[in-house]
Design an enzyme around this catalytic site. Structure first.
Site, mmCIF file in Angstrom:
data_model
loop_
_atom_site.group_PDB
_atom_site.id
_atom_site.type_symbol
_atom_site.label_atom_id
_atom_site.label_comp_id
_atom_site.label_asym_id
_atom_site.label_seq_id
_atom_site.Cartn_x
_atom_site.Cartn_y
_atom_site.Cartn_z
ATOM 1 N N PHE A 33 0.841 -1.207 0.000
ATOM 2 C CA PHE A 33 0.000 0.000 0.000
ATOM 3 C C PHE A 33 0.879 1.262 0.000
ATOM 4 O O PHE A 33 0.884 2.038 -0.967
ATOM 5 C CB PHE A 33 -0.940 -0.077 1.222
ATOM 6 C CG PHE A 33 -1.507 1.222 1.682
ATOM 7 C CD1 PHE A 33 -2.120 2.095 0.785
ATOM 8 C CD2 PHE A 33 -1.453 1.582 3.029
ATOM 9 C CE1 PHE A 33 -2.653 3.309 1.228
ATOM 10 C CE2 PHE A 33 -1.993 2.780 3.470
ATOM 11 C CZ PHE A 33 -2.577 3.645 2.569
ATOM 12 N N ASN A 119 19.716 -6.992 6.845
ATOM 13 C CA ASN A 119 20.105 -7.119 5.427
ATOM 14 C C ASN A 119 20.054 -5.776 4.709
ATOM 15 O O ASN A 119 20.901 -5.485 3.857
ATOM 16 C CB ASN A 119 19.204 -8.151 4.738
ATOM 17 C CG ASN A 119 19.470 -9.558 5.262
ATOM 18 O OD1 ASN A 119 20.614 -9.889 5.611
ATOM 19 N ND2 ASN A 119 18.437 -10.383 5.336
ATOM 20 N N TYR A 165 5.179 -7.851 16.034
ATOM 21 C CA TYR A 165 5.292 -6.642 15.202
ATOM 22 C C TYR A 165 5.966 -5.514 16.003
ATOM 23 O O TYR A 165 6.957 -4.932 15.568
ATOM 24 C CB TYR A 165 3.900 -6.233 14.749
ATOM 25 C CG TYR A 165 3.846 -5.028 13.838
ATOM 26 C CD1 TYR A 165 4.271 -5.101 12.514
ATOM 27 C CD2 TYR A 165 3.347 -3.801 14.295
ATOM 28 C CE1 TYR A 165 4.197 -3.993 11.665
ATOM 29 C CE2 TYR A 165 3.261 -2.700 13.458
ATOM 30 C CZ TYR A 165 3.692 -2.797 12.149
ATOM 31 O OH TYR A 165 3.604 -1.700 11.317
ATOM 32 N N TYR A 179 23.842 0.554 13.856
ATOM 33 C CA TYR A 179 24.620 0.633 12.606
ATOM 34 C C TYR A 179 25.095 2.076 12.375
ATOM 35 O O TYR A 179 26.186 2.306 11.844
ATOM 36 C CB TYR A 179 23.779 0.166 11.401
ATOM 37 C CG TYR A 179 23.934 -1.300 11.083
ATOM 38 C CD1 TYR A 179 23.455 -2.284 11.937
ATOM 39 C CD2 TYR A 179 24.566 -1.721 9.909
ATOM 40 C CE1 TYR A 179 23.583 -3.638 11.642
ATOM 41 C CE2 TYR A 179 24.701 -3.066 9.600
ATOM 42 C CZ TYR A 179 24.206 -4.019 10.476
ATOM 43 O OH TYR A 179 24.352 -5.354 10.175
HETATM 44 P P1 NAD Z 1 1.536 -3.561 3.176
HETATM 45 O O1 NAD Z 1 1.316 -4.882 3.793
HETATM 46 O O2 NAD Z 1 0.566 -3.085 2.162
HETATM 47 O O3 NAD Z 1 2.984 -3.468 2.536
HETATM 48 C C1 NAD Z 1 4.081 -4.198 3.006
HETATM 49 C C2 NAD Z 1 4.854 -4.725 1.799
HETATM 50 O O4 NAD Z 1 5.995 -5.446 2.273
HETATM 51 C C3 NAD Z 1 4.031 -5.691 0.959
HETATM 52 O O5 NAD Z 1 4.166 -5.381 -0.404
HETATM 53 C C4 NAD Z 1 4.627 -7.046 1.291
HETATM 54 O O6 NAD Z 1 4.478 -7.991 0.239
HETATM 55 C C5 NAD Z 1 6.069 -6.686 1.567
HETATM 56 N N1 NAD Z 1 6.744 -7.663 2.426
HETATM 57 C C6 NAD Z 1 6.297 -8.183 3.585
HETATM 58 N N2 NAD Z 1 7.182 -9.059 4.073
HETATM 59 C C7 NAD Z 1 8.218 -9.088 3.193
HETATM 60 C C8 NAD Z 1 9.431 -9.804 3.142
HETATM 61 N N3 NAD Z 1 9.778 -10.691 4.097
HETATM 62 N N4 NAD Z 1 10.267 -9.589 2.099
HETATM 63 C C9 NAD Z 1 9.936 -8.723 1.118
HETATM 64 N N5 NAD Z 1 8.787 -8.019 1.113
HETATM 65 C C10 NAD Z 1 7.943 -8.202 2.146
HETATM 66 O O7 NAD Z 1 1.599 -2.514 4.407
HETATM 67 P P2 NAD Z 1 1.787 -0.933 4.395
HETATM 68 O O8 NAD Z 1 0.676 -0.340 5.158
HETATM 69 O O9 NAD Z 1 2.085 -0.449 3.051
HETATM 70 O O10 NAD Z 1 3.084 -0.787 5.318
HETATM 71 C C11 NAD Z 1 4.354 -0.524 4.769
HETATM 72 C C12 NAD Z 1 5.342 -0.292 5.897
HETATM 73 O O11 NAD Z 1 4.910 0.817 6.707
HETATM 74 C C13 NAD Z 1 5.472 -1.489 6.832
HETATM 75 O O12 NAD Z 1 6.825 -1.618 7.231
HETATM 76 C C14 NAD Z 1 4.637 -1.098 8.028
HETATM 77 O O13 NAD Z 1 5.086 -1.695 9.214
HETATM 78 C C15 NAD Z 1 4.833 0.415 8.061
HETATM 79 N N6 NAD Z 1 3.715 1.076 8.739
HETATM 80 C C16 NAD Z 1 2.524 1.258 8.078
HETATM 81 C C17 NAD Z 1 1.488 1.885 8.750
HETATM 82 C C18 NAD Z 1 0.166 2.183 8.086
HETATM 83 O O14 NAD Z 1 -0.705 2.753 8.726
HETATM 84 N N7 NAD Z 1 -0.042 1.864 6.823
HETATM 85 C C19 NAD Z 1 1.634 2.298 10.089
HETATM 86 C C20 NAD Z 1 2.858 2.049 10.706
HETATM 87 C C21 NAD Z 1 3.901 1.468 10.028
#
Ligand code: NAD
Ligand code: UDP
Length: 340
Positions: A33, A119, A165, A179
């Site tokens: 997203f 990584n 999480y 790092y």
């Molecule tokens: P999302 O699930 O739509 O996107 C996460 C993406 O990471 C997906 O495309 C998924 O396929 C990929 N992914 C997951 N595990 C993986 C792995 N092991 N290797 C490679 N790719 C992997 O969620 P999002 O809302 O877009 O969140 C994106 C980031 O922002 C995340 O790190 C999330 O923790 C952080 N975040 C989002 C929110 C929010 O409100 N949307 C709030 C706090 C933090």
């Protein structure tokens, strides 16, 4: 170890050649997203973008419209495995983010955040890239101070169902700062508060997408618990703008920095707003509360305002209307027609 170097190229933004500003940017989780919006904005600015994703919670459809851009590349890879990609800027957005997603495979979630950070940081250490981490308001757990300032160390239940999480993200922050101190890696840690918008999945499970999809289907809006818990909702475009400013900030600006919209409301109020906005016939119902659900959440964004000159610009009604349009489009002509 996987190695990938994109081809050289030029791009134009608003008719102005931007070859000098052209950078190769790696977006881990670029198929998700937030990551897909970030890829799009980076391409608009004329950068080459490598989207690294294992498509576990993201979708290729999120970036299909970018596929014809010669500056856009997809690398299917899991961040738990090492990778070696030449880029001058890295965004690490790879992690499941919705509670049902991250609780489905808790061990995998923790390892994605810890090994993914290692990584990503190793890759940045080799190439000298600036590396930006998508951390979360979940590092504050169920906060006893409000609004949450970056100096607050939080109240996380490390052995509860959200621990995989929360502690994964907390450990990742520790790795980023270690790092930085140990190897001089140029880091930026942004703590994201609940962000919503187009390209959330229909079955994502987070509250905004759940309520909108339920409302459009005239199904019950499901509040977990009494609905008096609060969240502060940020529209995706504002959030991405904050990250772009952060990534361009000087190397002394490491964060952590809260990125979110301080307009706080109860989950009950959100349900009412969405029901009104969609002219839905849905009822609002209460289901049992979920374990360790934070009671309140509101960012103190004074640091982001001072260091990045950033604050959200898009109000909830505008952001929700755009998101409703998106889901309406997805549902149009298919299941919505069956239910109505
Ligand atoms: P999302 O699930 O739509 O996107 C996460 C993406 O990471 C997906 O495309 C998924 O396929 C990929 N992914 C997951 N595990 C993986 C792995 N092991 N290797 C490679 N790719 C992997 O969620 P999002 O809302 O877009 O969140 C994106 C980031 O922002 C995340 O790190 C999330 O923790 C952080 N975040 C989002 C929110 C929010 O409100 N949307 C709030 C706090 C933090
Ligand atoms: N929530 C809810 N109904 C839903 C989905 C979520 O009442 O259908 C609640 C959830 O219990 C939490 C809030 O909405 O109190 C935000 O949940 P979300 O999963 O969107 O984000 P997070 O809990 O990670 O902030």
């Amino acid at each position: 170890m996987r190695s990938f170097v994109p081809s050289e190229g030029y791009s134009e933004v608003s008719g102005i050649p931007v070859a000098q500003a052209l950078r190769t940017v790696l977006v881990n989780g670029g198929g998700g997203f937030l990551g897909s919006h970030l890829c799009e904005r980076l391409l608009q600015r004329g950068h080459r973008v490598i989207c690294l994703d294992n498509f576990s919670t993201g979708r290729r459809a999120n970036v299909d419209h970018l596929a014809s851009n010669t500056h856009f590349h997809i690398v299917e890879h899991d961040v738990r495995q090492p990778f070696d990609i030449e880029a001058s800027l890295i965004f690490n957005f790879a992690s499941p983010a919705s509670p049902p997603d991250y609780q489905r495979d808790p061990v995998g979630t923790l390892l994605t955040n810890v090994l993914g950070a290692v990584n990503t940081l190793d890759c940045a250490r080799k190439t000298g890239a600036i590396v930006v981490q998508s951390s979360t308001s979940e590092v504050y757990g169920d906060p006893i101070h409000t609004p949450q300032h970056e100096s607050y160390c939080g109240n996380v239940n490390q052995i509860g169902p959200r621990g995989c999480y929360d502690e994964g993200k907390r450990s990742a922050e520790t790795l980023f700062f270690d790092y930085h101190r140990t190897y001089g890696v140029d880091i930026k840690v942004g703590r994201i508060f609940n962000t919503y918008g187009p390209r959330m999945r229909l079955d994502d499970g987070r509250v905004v997408s759940n309520f909108i999809v339920q409302a459009l289907r005239n199904a019950d809006l499901t509040i977990y618990g009494d609905g008096q818990q609060t969240r502060s909702f940020c529209y995706v475009d504002d959030l991405i703008e904050g990250f772009l400013r952060f990534s361009a900030a000087g190397s002394a600006c490491n964060g952590p920095i809260n990125l979110g919209n301080p307009a706080e409301m109860t989950v009950r109020r959100l349900a009412e707003i969405i029901r009104d906005l969609t002219n839905s016939r849905s009822r609002i119902v209460h289901l049992p509360a979920v374990t360790d659900d934070p009671r309140q959440r509101r960012p103190d964004i004074s640091r982001a305002m001072a260091e990045l000159g950033w604050q959200p610009r898009i109000g909830l009604e505008t952001g929700l209307a755009r998101t409703v349009d998106y889901f309406d489009g997805l549902l149009a002509g298919t299941e919505k027609a069956e239910v109505v």
